[in-house]
Motif scaffolding. Structure first.
Motif, PDB file in Angstrom:
ATOM      1  N   THR A  12       0.976  -1.828   0.089  1.00 44.60           N
ATOM      2  CA  THR A  12      -0.011  -0.514  -0.130  1.00 44.60           C
ATOM      3  C   THR A  12       1.075   1.000   0.302  1.00 44.60           C
ATOM      4  OG1 THR A  12      -0.019   0.059   2.318  1.00 44.60           O
ATOM      5  CG2 THR A  12      -1.774  -1.448   1.344  1.00 44.60           C
ATOM      6  N   ALA A  20      -6.322   3.337  -3.014  1.00 44.51           N
ATOM      7  CA  ALA A  20      -6.551   2.049  -2.021  1.00 44.51           C
ATOM      8  C   ALA A  20      -7.867   1.603  -2.106  1.00 44.51           C
ATOM      9  CB  ALA A  20      -5.739   2.583  -0.661  1.00 44.51           C
ATOM     10  N   LEU A  82      -6.970   5.127   3.786  1.00 48.19           N
ATOM     11  CA  LEU A  82      -5.880   3.529   3.695  1.00 48.19           C
ATOM     12  C   LEU A  82      -4.897   4.425   5.193  1.00 48.19           C
ATOM     13  CD1 LEU A  82      -4.312   1.631   2.868  1.00 48.19           C
ATOM     14  CD2 LEU A  82      -3.453   3.629   1.025  1.00 48.19           C
TER      15      LEU A  82
END
Length: 158
Positions: A12, A20, A82
């Protein structure tokens, strides 16, 4: 476990919240959703270690509303970030590490709750639960790598 968690988190890196939450394959999965799912799985199984089968519930009695709520674990919802998803994952990981350190051993077991995929009377030891969490994390880290590569070509390995 930390190794596979690290790969999932690495996948990520440098993403926006929008990225995301983006689906890059025909599946419903997105990177933020995968992190949320692994967080939920780890939390639930550690609760099982501490509380027994009631912590996982009775899968045979789940309603459509229960399944819809469970599906939310696989996607980024409005207002989720995220950074927030990753922080919750880190908190769950810290808790897991604390619980594992406090266990008297890995052989204590609990009966699995009713579910179509559990053989009645099956028990899982703490060792088996931890192996399950590791396997789940590793599997979804691989899914995340595919999604990330489809998103922008970045890879976690290689």
């Amino acid at each position: 476990m930390a190794h596979h968690r690290g790969f999932l988190r690495l996948t990520t890196r440098d993403l926006t919240d929008e990225q995301a939450g983006r689906r890059t394959t025909v599946s419903e999965l997105c990177l933020g959703g995968l992190v949320k799912h692994v967080t939920s799985v780890e939390r639930s199984w550690v609760d099982f270690l501490l509380q027994g089968p009631a912590a996982l519930g009775d899968w045979n009695r789940m309603t459509e509303a229960d399944w819809a709520r469970r599906a939310d674990d696989f996607r980024m919802l409005p207002g989720e970030t995220l950074a927030g998803v990753l922080e919750e994952y880190a908190e769950v990981a810290r808790r897991t590490e604390e619980v594992v350190r406090a266990l008297p051993g890995l052989d204590a077991s609990q009966p699995l709750p009713p579910a179509p995929w559990h053989e009645p009377g099956t028990r899982w030891s703490a060792r088996r639960v931890l192996l399950h969490i590791i396997g789940e994390t590793a599997q979804h880290a691989g899914h995340a790598d595919i999604i990330r590569e489809s998103l922008d070509g970045a890879k976690s390995m290689g």
